[in-house]
Every structure is written in C-alpha cells, then in structure tokens.
Design a protein around this motif. Structure first.
Motif, short mmCIF file in Angstrom:
data_model
loop_
_atom_site.label_atom_id
_atom_site.label_comp_id
_atom_site.label_asym_id
_atom_site.label_seq_id
_atom_site.Cartn_x
_atom_site.Cartn_y
_atom_site.Cartn_z
N ARG A 125 29.21 -21.90 118.13
CA ARG A 125 29.32 -21.42 116.69
C ARG A 125 29.63 -22.61 115.81
O ARG A 125 30.37 -23.35 116.33
CB ARG A 125 30.41 -20.51 116.71
CG ARG A 125 30.45 -19.12 117.67
CD ARG A 125 29.46 -18.36 116.97
NE ARG A 125 29.52 -16.89 117.64
CZ ARG A 125 28.87 -16.41 118.65
NH1 ARG A 125 28.17 -17.03 119.30
NH2 ARG A 125 29.49 -15.25 118.96
N ASN A 147 38.06 -22.52 124.01
CA ASN A 147 37.69 -21.63 122.95
C ASN A 147 37.56 -20.13 124.15
O ASN A 147 36.41 -19.85 124.54
CB ASN A 147 36.34 -21.90 122.43
CG ASN A 147 35.92 -20.86 121.63
OD1 ASN A 147 36.45 -19.90 121.31
ND2 ASN A 147 34.45 -20.78 121.33
N PRO A 148 38.64 -19.57 124.43
CA PRO A 148 38.60 -18.54 125.40
C PRO A 148 37.96 -17.32 124.97
O PRO A 148 37.87 -17.05 123.38
CB PRO A 148 39.94 -18.25 125.87
CG PRO A 148 40.88 -18.78 124.51
CD PRO A 148 40.00 -19.72 123.74
N PRO A 149 37.86 -16.32 125.45
CA PRO A 149 37.33 -14.97 124.96
C PRO A 149 38.42 -14.44 124.04
O PRO A 149 39.58 -14.44 124.79
CB PRO A 149 37.03 -14.03 126.12
CG PRO A 149 36.87 -15.03 127.30
CD PRO A 149 37.63 -16.23 127.00
N TYR A 150 38.19 -14.17 123.00
CA TYR A 150 39.34 -13.75 122.00
C TYR A 150 38.96 -12.46 121.41
O TYR A 150 40.09 -11.86 120.51
CB TYR A 150 39.94 -14.88 121.31
CG TYR A 150 39.17 -15.41 120.31
CD1 TYR A 150 38.51 -14.71 118.98
CD2 TYR A 150 38.51 -16.76 120.49
CE1 TYR A 150 37.77 -15.31 118.22
CE2 TYR A 150 37.99 -17.35 119.57
CZ TYR A 150 37.31 -16.78 118.39
OH TYR A 150 36.57 -17.12 117.46
N1 GLN Z 1 33.74 -16.65 117.56
C1 GLN Z 1 33.20 -15.55 118.46
C2 GLN Z 1 32.60 -14.47 117.82
O1 GLN Z 1 32.79 -14.41 116.72
C3 GLN Z 1 34.10 -15.29 119.55
C4 GLN Z 1 34.05 -16.24 120.53
C5 GLN Z 1 35.22 -16.08 121.49
O2 GLN Z 1 35.73 -15.08 121.70
N2 GLN Z 1 35.66 -17.13 121.85
O3 GLN Z 1 31.80 -13.42 118.35
#
Ligand code: GLN
Length: 277
Positions: free
Chosen positions: A89, A179-182
């Motif tokens: 991204r 940049n973990p899953p968030y």
């Molecule tokens: N930014 C990502 C999104 O908008 C999510 C990335 C993440 O979870 N690290 O889908």
C-alpha cells in the motif's frame, strides 16, 4: 485484433474500474507480452483477443490489477506479488521512509516481522546500504515471494518461517519493523471485494480488537532490541492511541507519525542507550 482496437474494447469493458484507460493499457501489454515501447510504436500489432478478454474478465470481477500483472510498485521499486501476499500500500511508504531516514548509512540489523512480499525490509535494505536484513512470516507462500523479491533486488537476507505469536527469531536486532495484520475480524467482511475476496486474510486479521499482534510485539521487542534500538509499527488510522498505549507500557520513549493524508500511521519506540558506569 490490433492494439488500438483492443485498448478501446477493454477500456469500455472495465466499467468497475476507477482508471479504465490505465488498466486497459496494462492488460493489453500483458496479453501481448509487450512493453511500453511496442505499445507506442506499433499500434497495429496483433493481440490475442481471447487471452486479453480472459484477463479483462478477471479484472472486471474484482481481482486486483497487481495480482493479474504479478507485480506492484512500492518506494519506486517493482515487487513480485501473488495471492499469498498483500499488495503493498502507498500508506506503508510512510513507515519505510521513516526507517530509511532513521537508519541512513548506519550499519544495523533489521528484522521485518510478517514481511509478506518483503516490500518494507527490501526497500529499506535497498536504500540503506549497510542493513543486514532478517524477514519472518507465518506463510510459506509469502516467504517464497519475499525470497524472490530479495533476489530480484540483490539483497541478502535471513528468512524465518514462523508464527510470531509462538516464537521469535534468535538474537537481538537494531531495528524491528512490522506491518502486522491489524483489521478487526468483524470488519474484514465489510472491506471492498478486491481486498476481502482476493487478499490473504492471515495478513489482514488482527483478531477481535485488531490489536493481537501489537500486544505480542510490544511485549517481546524490549528483549529483542539492542540498546538504542528502534521499533516501528504500521497502524490503522484509528489505532493510534490504543497502540501507543500498548507500546508505552514497555517503552518510555515512543511516539506517533502521520501519513501524507494526515492520518495516524506509524507508532515508534526506542530502547534507551545504557551508559556504562
Ligand atoms: N492497510 C491494509 C488495508 O487497508 C491492512 C494492512 C494490515 O492489516 N496490515 O487493508
């Protein structure tokens, strides 16, 4: 069908696209196996219509252009991507730029947790010549992509196939980046088709409150960073105070950085430099 007609046909077909002209051009180049030059110089070149329409159908049904092309751009570098990794991204460039500015020419070890395509670690190692890069990911498919990208950019790296919730690479590092899953689990189904139907959910799902990985990393990082070491995490635009709160339980020196749109995007923290007495 010649390039000129093919381009018009696909441009009109891609009604779901925000940028049909650009995307049509990319798909025509892919179907024809041609580059920008042929495209401009030989508008009468023949393109296989069936092959082109198959690509256009994939795009029209929501598959991201980058997966179809097999490539995405990040920090002005080309990265291989496939369904095993998130598409880099542009928001994440805030994190990469911050690290590049902090590291400069210094010799240091960098661990990228949940590296995915490797775009963060590899671009940092590309722009900062004295970085020793380590990349970890739970997905074997992602690690293969990261390895291909490291090779493509001439970067040596150490790879770890591991679940960071259970283990952690041996040793200490000067920089830990992630940049973990968030995304909160219940939000994933509300994301746009391109994301929820095509991108790997393991790379998006941050658990019920979206903070699962930050909790773990904030707790472990103080033990895994060298003195003066830096932790830098990408966060969702609305997670600034929560993640800063979690990190400040373990670090006294920490802060928030905004992206170009003015949204909270990065939380950083530093381990104190211990002075010998
Ligand atoms: N930014 C990502 C999104 O908008 C999510 C990335 C993440 O979870 N690290 O889908």
């Amino acid at each position: 069908m010649v390039i000129r007609q093919a381009l018009n046909m696909v441009r009109e077909y891609l009604t779901a696209s925000d940028n049909p002209m650009f995307e049509a051009k990319q798909l025509v180049m892919l179907a024809g196996g041609i580059g920008q030059m042929d495209f401009i110089l030989h508008p009468d070149m023949e393109i296989d219509e069936d092959e082109l329409m198959e690509l256009a159908r994939r795009r029209q049904s929501g598959e991201p252009l980058q997966y179809i092309m097999g490539e995405a751009e990040f920090m002005s570098l080309g990265f291989k991507v496939n369904e095993n990794v998130l598409i880099p991204r542009s928001d994440t460039e805030t994190l990469a730029e911050y690290l590049i500015e902090q590291i400069g020419d210094r010799e240091c070890s960098v661990l990228d947790i949940g590296a995915g395509s490797g775009c963060i670690g590899i671009s940092v190692a590309h722009y900062c010549k004295n970085v020793r890069l380590h990349m970890a990911d739970i997905s074997e498919g992602a690690l293969e992509v990261a390895k291909a990208n490291a090779k493509k950019h001439g970067i040596n790296a150490v790879f770890y196939h591991m679940d960071i919730m259970k283990g952690f690479p041996e040793g200490k590092f000067d920089v830990i980046v992630s940049n973990p899953p968030y995304i909160r689990t219940d939000v994933i189904e509300t994301l746009q088709t391109e994301v929820k139907d095509y991108e790997p959910h393991t790379a998006l799902d941050g658990g019920a409150d979206g903070l699962r990985f930050y909790r773990r990393i904030a707790q472990i990082a103080p033990m895994k960073l060298n003195n003066g070491g830096l932790l830098a995490l990408e966060i969702g635009y609305d997670q600034g105070s929560e993640v800063l709160g979690l990190v400040s339980e373990h670090f006294s020196d920490c802060g928030l950085i905004r992206d170009l749109a003015g949204a909270d995007r990065v939380v950083f923290a530093r381990r104190p430099i211990q002075l010998c007495v």
